[in-house]
Design an enzyme around this catalytic site. Structure first.
Site, short mmCIF file in Angstrom:
data_model
loop_
_atom_site.label_atom_id
_atom_site.label_comp_id
_atom_site.label_asym_id
_atom_site.label_seq_id
_atom_site.Cartn_x
_atom_site.Cartn_y
_atom_site.Cartn_z
N CYS A 50 0.82 -1.21 0.00
CA CYS A 50 0.00 0.00 0.00
C CYS A 50 0.86 1.26 0.00
O CYS A 50 0.43 2.32 -0.44
CB CYS A 50 -0.95 0.01 1.20
SG CYS A 50 -0.12 -0.10 2.79
N ASN A 51 2.09 1.16 0.50
CA ASN A 51 2.95 2.34 0.61
C ASN A 51 4.06 2.41 -0.44
O ASN A 51 4.75 3.42 -0.53
CB ASN A 51 3.60 2.40 2.00
CG ASN A 51 2.63 2.90 3.05
OD1 ASN A 51 1.72 3.66 2.74
ND2 ASN A 51 2.82 2.48 4.28
N SER A 109 10.38 3.00 5.80
CA SER A 109 8.93 2.88 6.00
C SER A 109 8.31 4.15 6.55
O SER A 109 9.01 5.01 7.13
CB SER A 109 8.62 1.71 6.95
OG SER A 109 9.02 0.49 6.39
N GLN A 120 6.37 -8.66 3.75
CA GLN A 120 5.95 -8.38 2.37
C GLN A 120 7.09 -8.60 1.39
O GLN A 120 6.88 -9.10 0.28
CB GLN A 120 5.44 -6.93 2.29
CG GLN A 120 4.15 -6.71 3.06
CD GLN A 120 3.84 -5.24 3.30
OE1 GLN A 120 4.74 -4.40 3.37
NE2 GLN A 120 2.57 -4.91 3.45
N ALA A 190 -17.49 2.64 19.87
CA ALA A 190 -17.02 1.90 18.70
C ALA A 190 -16.18 2.77 17.77
O ALA A 190 -16.26 2.64 16.55
CB ALA A 190 -18.21 1.32 17.94
N GLY A 191 -15.36 3.65 18.36
CA GLY A 191 -14.48 4.45 17.52
C GLY A 191 -13.41 3.58 16.86
O GLY A 191 -13.00 2.56 17.41
N ALA A 194 -10.29 3.12 18.97
CA ALA A 194 -10.57 2.28 20.14
C ALA A 194 -10.67 0.82 19.74
O ALA A 194 -10.18 -0.08 20.43
CB ALA A 194 -11.86 2.74 20.81
#
Length: 422
Positions: A50-51, A109, A120, A190-191, A194
């Site tokens: 993804c990066n 990274s 990966q 439900a953050g 968190a």
């Protein structure tokens, strides 16, 4: 044999650019084969995360290969060449090897010290091995890169100290309780942050999970996901008597837990320690609760301070890691330098053996009466002379020197050999 790296990462390209260049699903295997089949490419590996998207190659000519690879990327992903050129970085030879070592060691990274990139890279290497797109140079490079990364993790503390809010929560919990395996954890709300912290705590072995949310259905869903028990929001204070660790992120505009309520909870807990993390903004837990004995309350700023401190510590460890990279880089380059001379050394010895055979055959043809013992003595003497004559150039070719290419070319010209591998 030359190492070439072409790619982009989070430092030079936005996510929308990285997405366009990504090798996902079937594209990864197909792209790897097409990359390896380019005329100037002898070995190939594709790393796509993804990066970052990076192509590693053993090439015959860096300049020609760079152009060929950029054209391939442009055509394969349907991206205009000029826009692609603005985003790509290119490393060759020494800088290419150094870059691969830094990538494997997570020094390049987004989060220095993170462990995911090494896995990966191993996956990319395994795919290349299975598709037979690598050879002696890239196999050695990737194995060495993996070894360097492991050495850095062993000899430095670069992977220690949490550098994310969620990991910091777990780190603090471990400092308070040492062992989490017998602890009860409660998630309030439900953050996203968190929930991530909850996953890390569960991954570190908390014994029991309680989940409470204003929407009970959501509490049930999360409880199922975390293999825990749902708690009605009106009952969470009552259930807190059992909870050793509480993470709160409800999004409520005011405090949902007052100091007087927590005092009652602590009396019923017989003053057993409680670790509370209030990630909510605005805060949901009355800050005065932190004044109570055996209650450890942290808010999101407290956690960020821990993270900032840990980032600084990781940066200090990264400086040690960079020194290891440079040390290992020199070791690899010496091996590569010797490897580059191997075809010439082999060709030189074959040339010498060819001359020896020809001259022996002439001698024996002119002197058919020479006995077996004399033949053996003559062959031994000629072999000794040949070995002594080719030893100095062979030894020089094996040495690591800045003028190795000039030396190889000179020996090839003097002895009439090309030193190319079949």
């Amino acid at each position: 044999m030359k190492v070439l790296v072409i790619g982009l990462n989070h430092k030079v390209a936005d996510v929308d650019v990285r997405e366009k260049l990504a090798f996902n699903g079937p594209k990864l295997e197909e792209g790897l084969i097409k990359f390896r089949d380019l005329p100037e490419v002898q070995e190939a590996i594709v790393l796509s995360t993804c990066n970052r998207v990076e192509l590693y190659a053993n090439v015959t000519d860096n300049l020609k290969a760079s152009e060929s690879v950029k054209t391939f990327l442009s055509e394969y992903h349907g991206i205009k060449r000029d826009s692609l050129d603005r985003s790509l970085y290119i490393y060759d030879d020494r800088e290419a090897v150094k870059h691969v070592f830094r990538v494997a060691s997570s020094l390049d990274s987004m989060v220095v010290g993170e462990p995911q990139i090494l896995g990966q890279l191993k996956d990319a290497f395994d795919l290349a091995l299975s598709k037979k797109t690598t050879g002696i140079l890239l196999n050695k490079l990737l194995k060495k890169a993996i070894s360097v990364a492991k050495r850095i993790r062993t000899e430095t503390r670069i992977a220690e100290n949490a550098v994310s809010i969620s990991f910091a929560a777990v780190e603090l919990a471990k400092k308070i309780f040492t062992d989490l395996s017998n602890k009860v954890f409660m998630l309030l709300g439900a953050g996203e942050m968190a929930e991530l912290a909850a996953k890390h705590l569960i991954g570190n072995g908390v014994n029991e999970v309680l989940v409470s949310n204003r929407t009970f259905e959501r509490a049930c869903d999360l409880a199922k996901e975390f293999n825990g028990r749902p708690v009605k929001f009106d009952d969470f204070i009552q259930e807190m008597v059992r909870a050793d660790i509480v993470i709160c992120s409800t999004g409520a505009p005011t405090y949902i837990l007052a100091k007087s309520q927590m005092q009652k909870v602590m009396r019923e807990r017989k003053q057993r320690q409680v670790f509370i993390i209030d990630i909510s903004v605005p805060r949901n837990i009355d800050p005065e609760i932190n004044d109570l004995d055996n209650v450890y309350l942290y808010n999101v700023d407290d956690l960020q301070n821990v993270v900032d401190s840990n980032v600084f510590e990781r940066q200090k460890e990264a400086e040690k890691a960079e020194k290891i990279v440079l040390e290992e880089l020199e070791t690899f380059l010496k091996w590569q330098s010797a490897l580059d001379a191997v075809p010439t050394i082999i060709a030189l010895r074959e040339k010498a053996e060819e001359i020896k055979r020809e001259e022996l055959e002439k001698l024996l043809h002119k002197n058919p009466d020479i006995g077996e013992k004399e033949k053996e003595a003559i062959e031994h003497m000629v072999s000794a002379i040949v070995n002594k004559l080719i030893h100095p150039p062979t030894a020089a070719l094996k040495e690591d020197s800045e003028d190795k290419d000039i030396m190889v070319a000179t020996i090839q010209r003097l002895y009439g050999i090309d030193g190319k591998k079949e």
